[in-house]
Design a protein around this motif. Structure first.
Motif, short mmCIF file in Angstrom:
data_model
loop_
_atom_site.label_atom_id
_atom_site.label_comp_id
_atom_site.label_asym_id
_atom_site.label_seq_id
_atom_site.Cartn_x
_atom_site.Cartn_y
_atom_site.Cartn_z
N MET A 1 8.89 -8.37 48.01
CA MET A 1 8.54 -7.19 47.25
C MET A 1 7.56 -6.30 48.02
O MET A 1 7.07 -5.33 47.49
CB MET A 1 7.93 -7.62 45.92
CG MET A 1 7.88 -6.48 44.99
SD MET A 1 8.33 -6.72 43.31
CE MET A 1 7.09 -7.60 42.54
N TRP A 4 9.67 -2.64 49.55
CA TRP A 4 10.65 -1.95 48.70
C TRP A 4 10.60 -0.44 48.87
O TRP A 4 11.58 0.25 48.65
CB TRP A 4 10.42 -2.31 47.23
CG TRP A 4 9.12 -1.82 46.70
CD1 TRP A 4 7.94 -2.49 46.67
CD2 TRP A 4 8.87 -0.53 46.14
NE1 TRP A 4 6.96 -1.71 46.14
CE2 TRP A 4 7.50 -0.49 45.80
CE3 TRP A 4 9.64 0.59 45.90
CZ2 TRP A 4 6.91 0.63 45.24
CZ3 TRP A 4 9.05 1.70 45.34
CH2 TRP A 4 7.70 1.71 45.01
N VAL A 74 15.54 -0.32 44.74
CA VAL A 74 15.46 -0.96 43.42
C VAL A 74 15.75 -2.46 43.54
O VAL A 74 15.04 -3.29 42.96
CB VAL A 74 16.44 -0.29 42.43
CG1 VAL A 74 16.61 -1.11 41.17
CG2 VAL A 74 15.96 1.11 42.09
N GLY A 77 12.78 -4.06 45.19
CA GLY A 77 11.55 -4.02 44.42
C GLY A 77 11.58 -4.84 43.14
O GLY A 77 10.61 -5.51 42.80
N LEU A 78 12.70 -4.81 42.44
CA LEU A 78 12.76 -5.47 41.14
C LEU A 78 13.33 -6.89 41.21
O LEU A 78 13.01 -7.73 40.37
CB LEU A 78 13.61 -4.65 40.17
CG LEU A 78 13.06 -3.27 39.80
CD1 LEU A 78 14.00 -2.57 38.84
CD2 LEU A 78 11.66 -3.39 39.20
N TYR A 79 14.17 -7.14 42.18
CA TYR A 79 14.81 -8.43 42.27
C TYR A 79 14.50 -9.05 43.62
O TYR A 79 14.03 -8.38 44.53
CB TYR A 79 16.33 -8.31 42.09
CG TYR A 79 16.70 -7.57 40.83
CD1 TYR A 79 16.60 -8.18 39.60
CD2 TYR A 79 17.15 -6.26 40.88
CE1 TYR A 79 16.92 -7.51 38.43
CE2 TYR A 79 17.48 -5.58 39.72
CZ TYR A 79 17.37 -6.21 38.50
OH TYR A 79 17.69 -5.55 37.35
#
Length: 123
Positions: A1, A4, A74, A77-79
């Motif tokens: 993370m 990202w 995305v 960053g999110l997964y």
């Protein structure tokens, strides 16, 4: 993370390329419209229409590159799908490069078309 945001940093540069390409398309479209209106040189109109198609292709590749960069950011960053995000980023860079190569081809052809137009005006 941690990385990202890296794909997002490329998006403004692609946005500027999209904007400049759009300006080229509008100018070329106006020029073609004027030529068609006054029924000037069919062959030159056909060549300019091919140029317009080339610019449109470049725009599509730039749009694809931007969308892939955003998806990559995305996903990163999110997964925790780092490898897929990386591959999507590489795909977006390849797409942007194809768009840039299209603009290079457009530029070379545009100069040749201009030279032919000036030669025809001198004759």
């Amino acid at each position: 993370m941690e990385n990202w945001y890296l794909p997002i940093t490329i998006v403004p540069g692609l946005g500027l390329l999209i904007l400049s390409t759009l300006n080229l398309m509008v100018t070329l479209n106006n020029e073609i419209s004027t030529m068609v209106e006054y029924a000037k040189e069919q062959t030159m109109i056909i060549r300019k229409l091919a140029q317009l198609k080339l610019l449109n292709m470049a725009m599509v590749f730039f749009y694809v590159a931007v969308s892939l960069l955003l998806v990559s950011a995305v996903l990163d960053g999110l997964y925790t799908i780092k490898k897929i995000a990386f591959y999507i980023s590489v795909l977006s860079i390849i797409s942007a490069l194809i768009g840039l190569f299209s603009l290079i081809i457009y530029s070379f052809r545009a100069v040749t078309i201009r030279q032919n137009q000036f030669k025809n005006q001198l004759d």
